[in-house]
Design a protein around this motif. Sequence first.
Motif, PDB file in Angstrom:
ATOM      1  N   TYR A  45      56.172   8.394  36.646  1.00 46.40           N
ATOM      2  CA  TYR A  45      57.107   8.316  37.770  1.00 46.40           C
ATOM      3  C   TYR A  45      56.944   6.994  38.525  1.00 46.40           C
ATOM      4  O   TYR A  45      55.851   6.438  38.579  1.00 46.40           O
ATOM      5  CB  TYR A  45      56.836   9.438  38.781  1.00 46.40           C
ATOM      6  CG  TYR A  45      56.945  10.829  38.251  1.00 46.40           C
ATOM      7  CD1 TYR A  45      58.171  11.484  38.206  1.00 46.40           C
ATOM      8  CD2 TYR A  45      55.815  11.523  37.820  1.00 46.40           C
ATOM      9  CE1 TYR A  45      58.261  12.791  37.742  1.00 46.40           C
ATOM     10  CE2 TYR A  45      55.907  12.826  37.352  1.00 46.40           C
ATOM     11  CZ  TYR A  45      57.130  13.447  37.314  1.00 46.40           C
ATOM     12  OH  TYR A  45      57.226  14.734  36.859  1.00 46.40           O
ATOM     13  N   THR A 117      67.480  -0.388  35.278  1.00 41.22           N
ATOM     14  CA  THR A 117      66.177  -0.094  34.664  1.00 41.22           C
ATOM     15  C   THR A 117      66.325   0.606  33.315  1.00 41.22           C
ATOM     16  O   THR A 117      65.345   0.722  32.571  1.00 41.22           O
ATOM     17  CB  THR A 117      65.312   0.807  35.578  1.00 41.22           C
ATOM     18  OG1 THR A 117      65.893   2.120  35.638  1.00 41.22           O
ATOM     19  CG2 THR A 117      65.153   0.221  36.971  1.00 41.22           C
ATOM     20  N   SER A 118      67.516   1.077  32.977  1.00 39.24           N
ATOM     21  CA  SER A 118      67.729   1.859  31.753  1.00 39.24           C
ATOM     22  C   SER A 118      67.369   1.057  30.510  1.00 39.24           C
ATOM     23  O   SER A 118      67.835  -0.067  30.324  1.00 39.24           O
ATOM     24  CB  SER A 118      69.195   2.317  31.653  1.00 39.24           C
ATOM     25  OG  SER A 118      69.521   3.173  32.725  1.00 39.24           O
ATOM     26  N   GLU A 121      62.427   0.177  31.995  1.00 39.08           N
ATOM     27  CA  GLU A 121      61.461   0.998  32.725  1.00 39.08           C
ATOM     28  C   GLU A 121      61.763   2.491  32.614  1.00 39.08           C
ATOM     29  O   GLU A 121      60.879   3.316  32.817  1.00 39.08           O
ATOM     30  CB  GLU A 121      61.447   0.600  34.201  1.00 39.08           C
ATOM     31  CG  GLU A 121      61.015  -0.844  34.428  1.00 39.08           C
ATOM     32  CD  GLU A 121      61.387  -1.326  35.810  1.00 39.08           C
ATOM     33  OE1 GLU A 121      60.537  -1.200  36.707  1.00 39.08           O
ATOM     34  OE2 GLU A 121      62.524  -1.812  35.982  1.00 39.08           O
ATOM     35  N   THR A 122      63.014   2.805  32.344  1.00 39.14           N
ATOM     36  CA  THR A 122      63.438   4.203  32.282  1.00 39.14           C
ATOM     37  C   THR A 122      64.119   4.493  30.948  1.00 39.14           C
ATOM     38  O   THR A 122      64.461   3.573  30.197  1.00 39.14           O
ATOM     39  CB  THR A 122      64.404   4.555  33.442  1.00 39.14           C
ATOM     40  OG1 THR A 122      65.586   3.757  33.318  1.00 39.14           O
ATOM     41  CG2 THR A 122      63.752   4.306  34.801  1.00 39.14           C
ATOM     42  N   TYR A 123      64.315   5.768  30.674  1.00 36.16           N
ATOM     43  CA  TYR A 123      64.964   6.189  29.435  1.00 36.16           C
ATOM     44  C   TYR A 123      66.319   5.498  29.306  1.00 36.16           C
ATOM     45  O   TYR A 123      67.098   5.441  30.262  1.00 36.16           O
ATOM     46  CB  TYR A 123      65.113   7.712  29.431  1.00 36.16           C
ATOM     47  CG  TYR A 123      65.747   8.272  28.194  1.00 36.16           C
ATOM     48  CD1 TYR A 123      65.207   8.044  26.940  1.00 36.16           C
ATOM     49  CD2 TYR A 123      66.891   9.048  28.289  1.00 36.16           C
ATOM     50  CE1 TYR A 123      65.785   8.565  25.802  1.00 36.16           C
ATOM     51  CE2 TYR A 123      67.482   9.585  27.150  1.00 36.16           C
ATOM     52  CZ  TYR A 123      66.931   9.338  25.912  1.00 36.16           C
ATOM     53  OH  TYR A 123      67.513   9.848  24.784  1.00 36.16           O
ATOM     54  N   ARG A 127      69.618   9.015  33.129  1.00 35.79           N
ATOM     55  CA  ARG A 127      68.818   9.926  33.950  1.00 35.79           C
ATOM     56  C   ARG A 127      69.813  10.783  34.715  1.00 35.79           C
ATOM     57  O   ARG A 127      70.988  10.429  34.822  1.00 35.79           O
ATOM     58  CB  ARG A 127      67.900   9.156  34.908  1.00 35.79           C
ATOM     59  CG  ARG A 127      66.740   8.506  34.168  1.00 35.79           C
ATOM     60  CD  ARG A 127      65.718   7.910  35.098  1.00 35.79           C
ATOM     61  NE  ARG A 127      66.269   6.751  35.798  1.00 35.79           N
ATOM     62  CZ  ARG A 127      65.777   6.264  36.931  1.00 35.79           C
ATOM     63  NH1 ARG A 127      64.743   6.826  37.523  1.00 35.79           N
ATOM     64  NH2 ARG A 127      66.321   5.195  37.490  1.00 35.79           N
ATOM     65  N   ASN A 148      64.674  12.517  33.433  1.00 36.58           N
ATOM     66  CA  ASN A 148      65.127  12.247  32.073  1.00 36.58           C
ATOM     67  C   ASN A 148      65.665  13.535  31.456  1.00 36.58           C
ATOM     68  O   ASN A 148      65.083  14.608  31.655  1.00 36.58           O
ATOM     69  CB  ASN A 148      63.973  11.748  31.209  1.00 36.58           C
ATOM     70  CG  ASN A 148      63.438  10.418  31.667  1.00 36.58           C
ATOM     71  OD1 ASN A 148      64.169   9.579  32.186  1.00 36.58           O
ATOM     72  ND2 ASN A 148      62.155  10.212  31.483  1.00 36.58           N
ATOM     73  N   ARG A 173      64.674   2.019  40.967  1.00 34.66           N
ATOM     74  CA  ARG A 173      63.241   2.160  40.643  1.00 34.66           C
ATOM     75  C   ARG A 173      62.687   3.353  41.403  1.00 34.66           C
ATOM     76  O   ARG A 173      61.913   3.209  42.347  1.00 34.66           O
ATOM     77  CB  ARG A 173      62.500   0.870  40.956  1.00 34.66           C
ATOM     78  CG  ARG A 173      62.834  -0.219  39.980  1.00 34.66           C
ATOM     79  CD  ARG A 173      61.952  -1.443  40.092  1.00 34.66           C
ATOM     80  NE  ARG A 173      62.267  -2.352  39.002  1.00 34.66           N
ATOM     81  CZ  ARG A 173      63.242  -3.269  39.058  1.00 34.66           C
ATOM     82  NH1 ARG A 173      63.974  -3.376  40.143  1.00 34.66           N
ATOM     83  NH2 ARG A 173      63.482  -4.040  38.013  1.00 34.66           N
ATOM     84  N   GLU A 176      61.833   9.553  37.574  1.00 35.94           N
ATOM     85  CA  GLU A 176      61.081   9.492  36.323  1.00 35.94           C
ATOM     86  C   GLU A 176      61.244   8.152  35.630  1.00 35.94           C
ATOM     87  O   GLU A 176      62.327   7.573  35.613  1.00 35.94           O
ATOM     88  CB  GLU A 176      61.545  10.593  35.351  1.00 35.94           C
ATOM     89  CG  GLU A 176      60.897  11.912  35.580  1.00 35.94           C
ATOM     90  CD  GLU A 176      61.293  12.937  34.533  1.00 35.94           C
ATOM     91  OE1 GLU A 176      61.297  12.615  33.324  1.00 35.94           O
ATOM     92  OE2 GLU A 176      61.591  14.064  34.944  1.00 35.94           O
ATOM     93  N   LYS A 177      60.149   7.740  35.027  1.00 28.36           N
ATOM     94  CA  LYS A 177      60.152   6.553  34.168  1.00 28.36           C
ATOM     95  C   LYS A 177      60.291   6.999  32.720  1.00 28.36           C
ATOM     96  O   LYS A 177      60.276   8.188  32.406  1.00 28.36           O
ATOM     97  CB  LYS A 177      58.832   5.787  34.312  1.00 28.36           C
ATOM     98  CG  LYS A 177      58.640   5.097  35.635  1.00 28.36           C
ATOM     99  CD  LYS A 177      57.325   4.333  35.621  1.00 28.36           C
ATOM    100  CE  LYS A 177      57.130   3.500  36.843  1.00 28.36           C
ATOM    101  NZ  LYS A 177      55.880   2.723  36.787  1.00 28.36           N
ATOM    102  N   LYS A 178      60.359   6.016  31.848  1.00 27.93           N
ATOM    103  CA  LYS A 178      60.403   6.266  30.411  1.00 27.93           C
ATOM    104  C   LYS A 178      59.093   6.911  29.992  1.00 27.93           C
ATOM    105  O   LYS A 178      58.012   6.462  30.390  1.00 27.93           O
ATOM    106  CB  LYS A 178      60.625   4.907  29.736  1.00 27.93           C
ATOM    107  CG  LYS A 178      60.764   4.920  28.276  1.00 27.93           C
ATOM    108  CD  LYS A 178      61.322   3.606  27.723  1.00 27.93           C
ATOM    109  CE  LYS A 178      60.675   2.367  28.182  1.00 27.93           C
ATOM    110  NZ  LYS A 178      61.108   1.181  27.432  1.00 27.93           N
TER     111      LYS A 178
END
Length: 181
Positions: A45, A117-118, A121-123, A127, A148, A173, A176-178
């Motif tokens: 996260y 961020t996709s 840093e993220t899926y 999201r 995610n 930011r 949840e993160k990736k």
Amino acid sequence: MTPDEVETWKRALLRFRARKDEFMGQSHDSPFSHSVQTDFKGLKYFEPDPRFRFETKLSRYPAEESVMMSTSKGTRQLYNKVGRFEVVVEGERAQVQGYQSAEREDPSLFVPFRDATSGNETYGAARYLDLKVQHDDRYLLDFNYAYNPYCAYNEGYVCPLPPAENWLRAAIRSGEKKYHD
């Protein structure tokens, strides 16, 4: 928010995340297989950040428009576009659409999105935020709760992809993160 309100909000968010991690790591309903659950150490996260928490009003459309969303499996799912939320993220004005499923009995508002961020840093696909319907159309759009979809953890799931109108230029930011690097 006062400093005490921020602290209370942050504690509630961290409790929510701890319960989610427990579910993901132990429940039979988790998208993770039992072999993955054995080594599960928790989701990743962003740090809680009240700057990504917005009190806003849903601007409803006079007539709901039907929208077919593509999915992670190449199929399509039908949603009704209910209205839009307008927020200012990092000094940049943004709007996201709120949808309701036209295929399931689920009254909640569904806000799928992509942002800067996709994929990094993220899926990469999306999201989501799920919001309980508020009859006065006043909502708390808190991206700290952005999550995610299950297809980020297990290819066996079918997940709707956000329409281009919910692709934000700003970097959210928050939430949840990736999971997989």
